[in-house]
Scaffold this active site. Structure first.
Site, PDB file in Angstrom:
ATOM      1  N   TYR A  34       0.961  -1.096  -0.025  1.00  9.95           N
ATOM      2  CA  TYR A  34       0.039  -0.047  -0.034  1.00  9.95           C
ATOM      3  C   TYR A  34       0.753   1.401   0.051  1.00  9.95           C
ATOM      4  CZ  TYR A  34      -5.021  -0.919   0.152  1.00  9.95           C
ATOM      5  OH  TYR A  34      -6.055  -1.125  -0.131  1.00  9.95           O
ATOM      6  N   GLU A  47      -0.550   4.779  -0.205  1.00 10.63           N
ATOM      7  CA  GLU A  47      -1.522   5.996  -0.838  1.00 10.63           C
ATOM      8  C   GLU A  47      -0.381   7.297  -0.139  1.00 10.63           C
ATOM      9  OE1 GLU A  47      -4.845   3.721   1.154  1.00 10.63           O
ATOM     10  OE2 GLU A  47      -5.746   5.421   0.358  1.00 10.63           O
ATOM     11  N   ASP A  69      -7.173  15.000 -23.372  1.00 10.84           N
ATOM     12  CA  ASP A  69      -7.154  13.703 -23.173  1.00 10.84           C
ATOM     13  C   ASP A  69      -6.406  13.108 -24.397  1.00 10.84           C
ATOM     14  OD1 ASP A  69      -7.317  10.868 -22.795  1.00 10.84           O
ATOM     15  OD2 ASP A  69      -9.734  11.237 -22.320  1.00 10.84           O
ATOM     16  N   THR A  82      -3.944   7.183 -21.140  1.00 15.55           N
ATOM     17  CA  THR A  82      -3.413   6.178 -20.638  1.00 15.55           C
ATOM     18  C   THR A  82      -1.831   5.699 -21.054  1.00 15.55           C
ATOM     19  OG1 THR A  82      -4.370   5.309 -22.505  1.00 15.55           O
ATOM     20  CG2 THR A  82      -5.746   5.343 -20.698  1.00 15.55           C
ATOM     21  N   LYS A 117      -2.235   2.218 -24.898  1.00 17.25           N
ATOM     22  CA  LYS A 117      -2.800   2.161 -26.186  1.00 17.25           C
ATOM     23  C   LYS A 117      -1.540   2.485 -27.175  1.00 17.25           C
ATOM     24  CE  LYS A 117      -7.312   3.473 -24.831  1.00 17.25           C
ATOM     25  NZ  LYS A 117      -7.506   4.249 -23.600  1.00 17.25           N
ATOM     26  N   ARG A 135      -1.454  -1.475 -18.646  1.00 20.40           N
ATOM     27  CA  ARG A 135      -2.806  -0.715 -18.471  1.00 20.40           C
ATOM     28  C   ARG A 135      -2.530   0.265 -17.380  1.00 20.40           C
ATOM     29  NH1 ARG A 135      -6.226  -3.278 -21.595  1.00 20.40           N
ATOM     30  NH2 ARG A 135      -7.737  -1.639 -20.941  1.00 20.40           N
TER      31      ARG A 135
HETATM   32  N1  DSN Z   1     -11.852   1.864 -24.095  1.00 20.52           N
HETATM   33  C1  DSN Z   1     -11.036   2.769 -24.811  1.00 20.52           C
HETATM   34  C2  DSN Z   1     -11.094   2.755 -26.411  1.00 20.52           C
HETATM   35  O1  DSN Z   1     -11.382   1.528 -26.649  1.00 20.52           O
HETATM   36  O2  DSN Z   1     -10.932   3.795 -27.186  1.00 20.52           O
HETATM   37  C3  DSN Z   1     -11.472   4.101 -24.143  1.00 20.52           C
HETATM   38  O3  DSN Z   1     -11.981   4.046 -23.092  1.00 20.52           O
END
Ligand code: DSN
Length: 495
Positions: free
Chosen positions: A81, A83, A258, A287, A290, A296
């Site tokens: 943990y 925090e 974003d 994120t 991607k 993730r």
């Molecule tokens: N799930 C993501 C996507 O596929 O674009 C966005 O949250």
């Protein structure tokens, strides 16, 4: 391929090089340990690799992380943990978590040229919620406290809190609409972002499908948002963030971008100048898994001005940070700082262009008529199908995509009229322009050979479909031939 860029063999980054026997046996042993407790999990894990190896992964938000990133997530950091923030924790014994969190933040700052990085968010949605809260705290809480004549939140009475909640809950947020390519968390009415804010949405030009900055400026002037959100998850074009900042400044809004989808293209310097959100936005969320090809998770970049508010994300908004994932973010960001990542990112964009050209020359219809990022949005109404039917037929043929709304979608957000495709994953495997042209050929062939089905009552259905005899097998055989040339984690034998 652009002038002066290295040959594609060089771009086939380390994770697609033959794994050492050491790595392979480490995975073998890990699966044996898992199987000794719950064999069905071990079996599903093996099967997941087999399935990913055997399919054309075209989901625009997915990728393949390196063994180094994957292995970093499987350690005892998971048990700790932590925090709070680096050097300021609510738990004892966080010295090693401090090391990896500080490293991940340092790599992120260097990679993106940001003043401040916060690597704790567990996902993109968590990053967005944390950013919204931080912007509200920065923009509203401070002045409100001053007006209320109190120094800190602890002095507020219950009546003060109620008033503050009312004010915080009625702030205005302007984001891109879901059907134009925005994300649920950009103020989509059923999402918490559409409920906690007084929301309004901007779309795209009905003729071209492109962002219309003049219309956006007019809407912003009328609506006067506290937060202007830029960024997308299904818009196949680049955004001019310098213009977005101009608009935000004109109406006194905080610009939040974003970049979850295109963070890899920013890191790899495909998006520079006006197309790089970091120098223009007050707060950037993302994120890591991607196009950036990490574990993730989410993260936030911000100017110094917003840093103290973002830094309070955990435990004000977020649960305890996932230390093992922060460690993996540090590894992934270090990978993205290598020169080979720039070549990878350029290949992702070039390959999207080849995929789009492959569709256009075969008569398919694309939203905005093409792409200049990593996304191609295929309008499947010209095949007489809904997005749901197209997605299902393609999956039967081993092509993994996801259905997606198109602007002003007549079929709504569930059935949709589009299929979203992305190039990050197959580019990681080594696919180039020829392979993506072949992918377009296979997809067009499947969709031309799919017909709308009927409901039990014999009515036209938006979900059922009939795929022509032998089409699935023929497509799978052709995909297998392509995929065999670019194996996923070669040398990893889990038989
Ligand atoms: N799930 C993501 C996507 O596929 O674009 C966005 O949250």
């Amino acid at each position: 391929m652009g002038m002066g860029r290295p040959e594609r063999a060089v771009t086939r980054i380390d994770l697609m090089a033959d794994l050492s026997s050491l790595t392979s046996s480490a995975y073998q042993q890990a699966l044996e340990v898992i199987a000794s407790v719950e064999p069905r999990v071990a079996e599903a894990t093996r099967k997941e690799l087999a399935d990913q190896r055997a399919s054309l992964k075209l989901i625009a938000s997915e990728n393949y992380a390196s063994p180094a990133v994957l292995m970093t997530m499987g350690t005892w950091f998971s048990d700790k943990y932590a925090e709070g923030t680096v050097g300021h924790r609510f738990y004892a014994g966080c010295q090693n978590v401090d090391t990896v969190e500080a490293l991940a933040a340092e790599h992120a700052r260097e990679l993106f040229g940001a003043e401040y990085a916060y690597v704790q968010p567990h996902s993109g949605i968590d990053a967005n919620l944390t950013a919204y809260w931080a912007i509200l705290a920065h923009r509203v809480e401070g002045p409100w406290l001053q007006n209320a004549g109190v120094k800190n939140m602890n002095e507020l009475t219950e009546a003060d809190w109620e008033k503050l909640r009312g004010e915080l809950g009625n702030q205005r947020l302007l984001g891109m609409s879901l059907d134009a390519g925005g994300h649920l968390t950009h103020g989509f009415r059923p999402n918490i972002s559409g409920k906690m804010f007084h929301q309004n949405q901007y779309g795209t030009d009905p003729e071209t499908g492109l962002l219309d900055y003049d219309a956006l400026r007019a809407k912003a002037k009328e609506f006067k948002p506290l937060i202007l959100v830029a960024g997308y998850s299904a818009y196949p074009r680049r955004v001019n963030f310098a213009k977005m900042r101009e608009i935000a400044d004109e109406v006194g809004a905080t610009l939040m971008v974003d970049m979850a989808h295109f963070a890899g293209l920013v890191a790899g310097k495909v998006f520079q100048g006006d197309e790089d959100p970091v120098p223009h936005a007050h707060v950037v969320t993302s994120t890591s898994h991607k196009s950036l090809r990490g574990p993730r998770g989410g993260f936030i970049l911000a100017t110094e001005e917003y840093a103290p508010s973002v830094d309070r994300g955990c435990p004000m908004v977020l649960g305890g940070p996932l230390s093992h994932v922060m460690a993996a973010k540090a590894v992934a960001f270090a990978e993205a700082r290598q020169d080979s990542f720039k070549t990878y990112a350029q290949d992702v964009a070039d390959n999207a262009q080849s995929l789009a050209d492959g569709f256009l020359k075969r008569g398919a219809k694309l939203v905005t008529g093409g792409t200049d990022n990593h996304i191609v949005l295929l309008d499947v109404t010209s095949f007489g199908l809904t997005g749901r039917q197209a997605e299902s037929a393609l999956l039967d043929a081993g092509v993994v995509t996801n259905r997606n709304s198109v602007p002003s979608d007549p079929n709504g957000a569930w059935y949709t009229s589009g299929v979203r495709l992305g190039t990050p994953a197959l580019t990681t495997r080594g696919f180039g322009s020829d392979e993506f042209d072949k992918v377009a050929e296979l997809i067009v062939d499947v969709l031309k050979n799919t017909e709308q089905g009927t409901t039990k009552a014999g009515e036209p259905s938006k979900a059922s479909y009939v795929l022509g005899d032998g089409v699935a097998d023929k497509t799978r055989a052709a995909s297998a031939e392509l995929l065999a040339k670019y194996p996923l984690y070669p040398g990893l034998d889990l038989a």
